[in-house]
Motif scaffolding. Structure first.
Motif, PDB file in Angstrom:
ATOM      1  N   SER A 152       0.928  -1.327  -0.108  1.00  0.00           N
ATOM      2  CA  SER A 152      -0.085   0.038   0.134  1.00  0.00           C
ATOM      3  C   SER A 152       0.884   1.327  -0.025  1.00  0.00           C
ATOM      4  O   SER A 152       2.062   1.302   0.701  1.00  0.00           O
ATOM      5  N   CYS A 153       0.395   2.294  -0.558  1.00  0.00           N
ATOM      6  CA  CYS A 153       1.079   3.633  -0.463  1.00  0.00           C
ATOM      7  C   CYS A 153       0.046   4.566  -0.661  1.00  0.00           C
ATOM      8  O   CYS A 153      -0.781   4.819  -1.259  1.00  0.00           O
ATOM      9  N   ALA A 154       0.182   5.552   0.747  1.00  0.00           N
ATOM     10  CA  ALA A 154      -0.813   6.157   0.815  1.00  0.00           C
ATOM     11  C   ALA A 154      -0.211   7.809   0.826  1.00  0.00           C
ATOM     12  O   ALA A 154       0.816   8.311   1.375  1.00  0.00           O
ATOM     13  N   ALA A 155      -0.737   8.756  -0.014  1.00  0.00           N
ATOM     14  CA  ALA A 155      -0.418  10.116  -0.426  1.00  0.00           C
ATOM     15  C   ALA A 155      -0.769  11.001   0.541  1.00  0.00           C
ATOM     16  O   ALA A 155      -2.262  11.007   0.564  1.00  0.00           O
ATOM     17  N   SER A 156      -0.267  11.903   1.351  1.00  0.00           N
ATOM     18  CA  SER A 156      -0.757  12.935   2.249  1.00  0.00           C
ATOM     19  C   SER A 156      -0.097  14.461   1.940  1.00  0.00           C
ATOM     20  O   SER A 156       0.884  14.351   1.512  1.00  0.00           O
ATOM     21  N   GLY A 157      -0.815  15.235   2.448  1.00  0.00           N
ATOM     22  CA  GLY A 157      -0.309  16.673   2.186  1.00  0.00           C
ATOM     23  C   GLY A 157      -1.105  17.585   1.314  1.00  0.00           C
ATOM     24  O   GLY A 157      -2.527  17.213   1.576  1.00  0.00           O
ATOM     25  N   ASN A 158      -0.740  18.703   0.954  1.00  0.00           N
ATOM     26  CA  ASN A 158      -1.686  19.864   0.492  1.00  0.00           C
ATOM     27  C   ASN A 158      -2.048  19.474  -0.892  1.00  0.00           C
ATOM     28  O   ASN A 158      -1.667  20.306  -1.864  1.00  0.00           O
ATOM     29  N   ILE A 159      -2.678  18.063  -1.241  1.00  0.00           N
ATOM     30  CA  ILE A 159      -2.686  17.670  -2.620  1.00  0.00           C
ATOM     31  C   ILE A 159      -4.024  18.175  -3.198  1.00  0.00           C
ATOM     32  O   ILE A 159      -5.201  18.163  -2.530  1.00  0.00           O
ATOM     33  N   PHE A 160      -3.815  18.668  -4.555  1.00  0.00           N
ATOM     34  CA  PHE A 160      -5.273  18.899  -5.222  1.00  0.00           C
ATOM     35  C   PHE A 160      -5.715  18.042  -5.849  1.00  0.00           C
ATOM     36  O   PHE A 160      -6.983  17.532  -5.916  1.00  0.00           O
ATOM     37  N   SER A 161      -4.658  17.548  -6.828  1.00  0.00           N
ATOM     38  CA  SER A 161      -5.234  16.167  -7.501  1.00  0.00           C
ATOM     39  C   SER A 161      -4.109  15.344  -7.810  1.00  0.00           C
ATOM     40  O   SER A 161      -2.996  15.728  -7.970  1.00  0.00           O
ATOM     41  N   ILE A 162      -4.448  13.956  -7.967  1.00  0.00           N
ATOM     42  CA  ILE A 162      -3.269  13.037  -8.255  1.00  0.00           C
ATOM     43  C   ILE A 162      -3.789  12.265  -9.623  1.00  0.00           C
ATOM     44  O   ILE A 162      -4.902  12.129 -10.010  1.00  0.00           O
ATOM     45  N   ASN A 163      -2.767  12.341 -10.482  1.00  0.00           N
ATOM     46  CA  ASN A 163      -3.006  11.734 -11.816  1.00  0.00           C
ATOM     47  C   ASN A 163      -2.579  10.576 -11.675  1.00  0.00           C
ATOM     48  O   ASN A 163      -3.229   9.695 -11.273  1.00  0.00           O
ATOM     49  N   THR A 164      -1.304  10.049 -12.453  1.00  0.00           N
ATOM     50  CA  THR A 164      -0.907   8.733 -12.348  1.00  0.00           C
ATOM     51  C   THR A 164      -0.391   8.390 -11.025  1.00  0.00           C
ATOM     52  O   THR A 164       0.541   8.988 -10.656  1.00  0.00           O
ATOM     53  N   MET A 165      -0.522   7.173 -10.694  1.00  0.00           N
ATOM     54  CA  MET A 165       0.128   6.423  -9.602  1.00  0.00           C
ATOM     55  C   MET A 165       0.753   5.165 -10.020  1.00  0.00           C
ATOM     56  O   MET A 165       0.129   4.565 -10.758  1.00  0.00           O
ATOM     57  N   THR A 188      -1.587  -6.952  -9.575  1.00  0.00           N
ATOM     58  CA  THR A 188      -2.513  -6.018  -9.927  1.00  0.00           C
ATOM     59  C   THR A 188      -2.510  -4.884  -9.150  1.00  0.00           C
ATOM     60  O   THR A 188      -2.164  -4.741  -7.849  1.00  0.00           O
ATOM     61  N   ILE A 189      -2.550  -3.741 -10.129  1.00  0.00           N
ATOM     62  CA  ILE A 189      -2.679  -2.380  -9.242  1.00  0.00           C
ATOM     63  C   ILE A 189      -4.168  -1.762  -9.405  1.00  0.00           C
ATOM     64  O   ILE A 189      -4.829  -1.954  -9.976  1.00  0.00           O
ATOM     65  N   SER A 190      -4.249  -1.299  -8.160  1.00  0.00           N
ATOM     66  CA  SER A 190      -5.778  -0.706  -7.923  1.00  0.00           C
ATOM     67  C   SER A 190      -5.273   0.655  -7.080  1.00  0.00           C
ATOM     68  O   SER A 190      -4.244   0.907  -6.249  1.00  0.00           O
ATOM     69  N   ARG A 191      -6.408   1.331  -7.106  1.00  0.00           N
ATOM     70  CA  ARG A 191      -6.158   2.858  -6.162  1.00  0.00           C
ATOM     71  C   ARG A 191      -7.718   3.047  -5.663  1.00  0.00           C
ATOM     72  O   ARG A 191      -8.647   2.839  -6.046  1.00  0.00           O
ATOM     73  N   ASP A 192      -7.531   3.891  -4.513  1.00  0.00           N
ATOM     74  CA  ASP A 192      -8.597   4.341  -3.783  1.00  0.00           C
ATOM     75  C   ASP A 192      -8.519   5.918  -3.855  1.00  0.00           C
ATOM     76  O   ASP A 192      -7.493   6.459  -3.184  1.00  0.00           O
ATOM     77  N   ASN A 193      -9.079   6.552  -4.959  1.00  0.00           N
ATOM     78  CA  ASN A 193      -9.103   8.058  -4.843  1.00  0.00           C
ATOM     79  C   ASN A 193      -9.269   8.915  -3.873  1.00  0.00           C
ATOM     80  O   ASN A 193      -8.626   9.988  -3.409  1.00  0.00           O
ATOM     81  N   ALA A 194     -10.551   8.370  -3.421  1.00  0.00           N
ATOM     82  CA  ALA A 194     -10.745   9.255  -2.034  1.00  0.00           C
ATOM     83  C   ALA A 194      -9.874   9.071  -0.869  1.00  0.00           C
ATOM     84  O   ALA A 194      -9.669   9.921   0.090  1.00  0.00           O
ATOM     85  N   LYS A 195      -8.994   7.956  -0.865  1.00  0.00           N
ATOM     86  CA  LYS A 195      -8.013   7.985   0.130  1.00  0.00           C
ATOM     87  C   LYS A 195      -6.543   8.203  -0.296  1.00  0.00           C
ATOM     88  O   LYS A 195      -5.718   8.224   0.228  1.00  0.00           O
ATOM     89  N   ASN A 196      -6.311   8.762  -1.613  1.00  0.00           N
ATOM     90  CA  ASN A 196      -5.028   9.043  -2.302  1.00  0.00           C
ATOM     91  C   ASN A 196      -4.197   7.897  -2.069  1.00  0.00           C
ATOM     92  O   ASN A 196      -2.944   8.101  -1.682  1.00  0.00           O
ATOM     93  N   THR A 197      -4.510   6.608  -2.283  1.00  0.00           N
ATOM     94  CA  THR A 197      -3.905   5.378  -1.989  1.00  0.00           C
ATOM     95  C   THR A 197      -3.746   4.702  -3.210  1.00  0.00           C
ATOM     96  O   THR A 197      -4.821   4.414  -3.987  1.00  0.00           O
ATOM     97  N   VAL A 198      -2.620   4.058  -3.452  1.00  0.00           N
ATOM     98  CA  VAL A 198      -2.615   2.835  -4.659  1.00  0.00           C
ATOM     99  C   VAL A 198      -1.894   1.471  -3.638  1.00  0.00           C
ATOM    100  O   VAL A 198      -1.200   1.632  -2.990  1.00  0.00           O
TER     101      VAL A 198
END
Length: 121
Positions: free
Chosen positions: A21-34, A68-78
């Motif tokens: 798992s990899c969770a992104a945090s901070g003053n993030i407006f939008s994440i494109n590719t992970m 398999t790669i997946s992501r949860d955009n609400a959690k900014n997690t891949v």
């Protein structure tokens, strides 16, 4: 400031599974590719796979059908689900995210700290 925090690495026997798992945090407006890269000593970092915001994925040939790669955009997690692991999958795995901050107008790539995956034969 942005942080990408990885978890889930470890030691597993060949044929086993791990989920990173990899969770992104901070003053993030939008994440494109992970996505995920991996690196072994003496070799260049290799792209394992990536996923767009809309869920389109692609993988390096050596992991197709096993990872398999997946992501949860609400959690900014891949996530990286790794099945049927082989000893040659042993590497440090790094996640990355191409994102933009509220204070910026450009996309920048950020990296996780890396997590060790070791597959024993």
């Amino acid at each position: 400031q942005v942080q990408l925090v990885e978890s889930g690495g470890g030691l597993v026997q060949a044929g086993g599974s791990l989920r990173l798992s990899c969770a992104a945090s901070g003053n993030i407006f939008s994440i494109n590719t992970m996505g995920w890269y991996r690196q072994t000593p003496g070799k260049q970092r290799e792209l394992v796979g990536r996923i767009t915001r809309g869920g389109i994925t692609n993988y390096v040939d050596s992991v197709k059908g096993r990872f398999t790669i997946s992501r949860d955009n609400a959690k900014n997690t891949v996530y990286l689900q790794m099945d049927s692991l082989k000893p040659e999958d042993t590497a440090v795995y790094y996640c990355y995210a191409v994102l933009t901050l509220y204070s910026e107008s450009i996309y920048t790539t950020y990296w996780g700290q890396g997590t060790q995956v070791t597959v024993s034969s």
